[in-house]
Design a protein around this motif. Structure first.
Motif, short mmCIF file in Angstrom:
data_model
loop_
_atom_site.label_atom_id
_atom_site.label_comp_id
_atom_site.label_asym_id
_atom_site.label_seq_id
_atom_site.Cartn_x
_atom_site.Cartn_y
_atom_site.Cartn_z
N ALA A 126 0.84 -1.20 0.00
CA ALA A 126 0.00 0.00 0.00
C ALA A 126 0.87 1.25 0.00
CB ALA A 126 -0.92 -0.01 1.22
N SER A 127 0.27 2.39 -0.34
CA SER A 127 0.91 3.71 -0.27
C SER A 127 2.04 3.89 -1.28
CB SER A 127 1.43 3.99 1.15
OG SER A 127 0.39 3.91 2.10
N GLU A 128 1.91 3.21 -2.41
CA GLU A 128 2.92 3.40 -3.47
C GLU A 128 2.41 4.31 -4.58
OE1 GLU A 128 5.58 0.23 -4.52
OE2 GLU A 128 4.47 -1.16 -3.23
N ARG B 67 -11.08 -3.30 0.01
CA ARG B 67 -10.73 -3.00 1.40
C ARG B 67 -10.36 -1.53 1.61
NH1 ARG B 67 -8.82 -8.12 0.25
NH2 ARG B 67 -9.15 -9.75 1.81
N ARG B 68 -9.80 -0.91 0.57
CA ARG B 68 -9.28 0.45 0.71
C ARG B 68 -9.60 1.24 -0.56
NH1 ARG B 68 -2.92 1.88 2.11
NH2 ARG B 68 -3.25 4.06 2.69
N SER B 69 -10.86 1.52 -0.77
CA SER B 69 -11.30 2.17 -2.00
C SER B 69 -10.91 3.64 -2.02
CB SER B 69 -12.81 2.02 -2.15
OG SER B 69 -13.47 2.62 -1.05
N LEU C 197 1.03 -8.15 -2.24
CA LEU C 197 1.58 -8.92 -1.12
C LEU C 197 0.66 -9.03 0.10
CD1 LEU C 197 5.35 -7.91 -1.23
CD2 LEU C 197 4.19 -9.85 -2.29
N PRO C 198 -0.06 -7.98 0.50
CA PRO C 198 -0.86 -8.11 1.73
C PRO C 198 -2.07 -9.03 1.60
CG PRO C 198 -0.43 -5.80 1.19
CD PRO C 198 -0.08 -6.60 0.00
N ARG D 14 7.21 2.57 -5.96
CA ARG D 14 7.56 3.89 -5.45
C ARG D 14 9.05 3.93 -5.09
NH1 ARG D 14 4.77 7.02 -0.30
NH2 ARG D 14 6.01 8.93 -0.46
N GLN D 15 9.75 4.85 -5.72
CA GLN D 15 11.19 4.96 -5.50
C GLN D 15 11.52 5.32 -4.05
OE1 GLN D 15 13.44 8.28 -7.23
NE2 GLN D 15 14.82 6.78 -8.16
#
Length: 245
Positions: A57-59, A87-89, A170-171, A190-191
């Motif tokens: 997440a958060s990429e 799950r996280r729309s 992965l999650p 994400r770099q």
């Protein structure tokens, strides 16, 4: 059919839709490059369904997905963006969809029989979106149900291109399941954030699902003298394209 009807002033797009707000910006130009490379793959492989995902997440995969959908729509394609991250729309917030309880899950649990009833027009011509809908207790089971394949079959009657905002690989298992249903997968990395091992593991899981990996979008790339996109600077997207042999 799903274009926005003229009902007063055009709504202002949220800041993260920079392809709408800043179409000449560096970031928007990079998304155009991604669209162009994906178009080459489309011509070579007859792609109608494309999934965008990430390792974790958060990429930034949802922002990439939304702006890529806008770019294809602005290029004249009839596009539908599906929020399959149950799950996280985020799609409902990005496109300011008010009817958040009318989405993909309503169709998958058979509350709605016609997939077009959960297609929402947006402020972008040629672009419709399907929000995730109410959060279910069993997302992976719904994504893996036969009705999910029916979603794609039905939407192809109305749209040239179906873009799926999928959960990270992965999650949860949802993204891996979806990757086998679509014509191609784009991986967002994400770099200076994504662990290299996570990227390798994600690639392996996609290959296990026999996914067609189209390429990788390197997000939050930092150019000299500027900060990355997530810090509201002038970071941009890179794209690495690999044609399936």
């Amino acid at each position: 059919m799903f274009n926005r009807k003229n009902k007063g002033p055009e709504p202002v797009a949220p800041a993260n839709l920079f392809t709408v707000n800043e179409p000449s910006s560096v970031i928007a130009e990079q998304v155009k490059t991604i669209r162009t490379n994906v178009s080459f793959a489309q011509q070579a492989q007859s792609l109608r369904t494309i999934m965008v995902t990430s390792a974790m997440a958060s990429e930034g995969k949802s922002i990439v997905t939304a702006n890529l959908a806008v770019e294809f729509a602005q290029a004249g394609k009839r596009v539908v963006l599906i929020d399959a991250d149950l799950r996280r729309s985020t799609v409902n917030r990005t496109f300011r969809i008010r009817e958040v309880n009318r989405g993909l899950t309503n169709y998958l649990v058979r509350q709605i029989d016609d997939i077009t009833e959960v297609c929402h027009p947006t402020m972008v011509e040629n672009l419709a979106v399907i929000p995730s809908g109410p959060t279910p207790p069993n997302p992976a089971e719904l994504i893996g149900s036969p009705l999910m394949a029916t979603v794609f079959d039905q939407l192809k009657q109305y749209f040239d291109l179906i873009i799926v905002d999928a959960p990270p690989i992965l999650p949860v298992t949802d993204g891996q399941i979806l990757s086998n249903m679509v014509d191609g997968v784009i991986l967002v990395v994400r770099q200076n954030y994504t662990d290299k091992r996570a990227v390798v593991d994600t690639k392996e899981r996609l290959e296990q699902a026999q996914a067609n990996i189209l390429g990788v979008v390197l997000n939050d790339v930092r150019s000299e003298g500027h900060s990355g996109y997530y810090n509201n600077g002038d970071g941009y997207y890179g794209y690495e394209y690999s044609e399936k042999k």
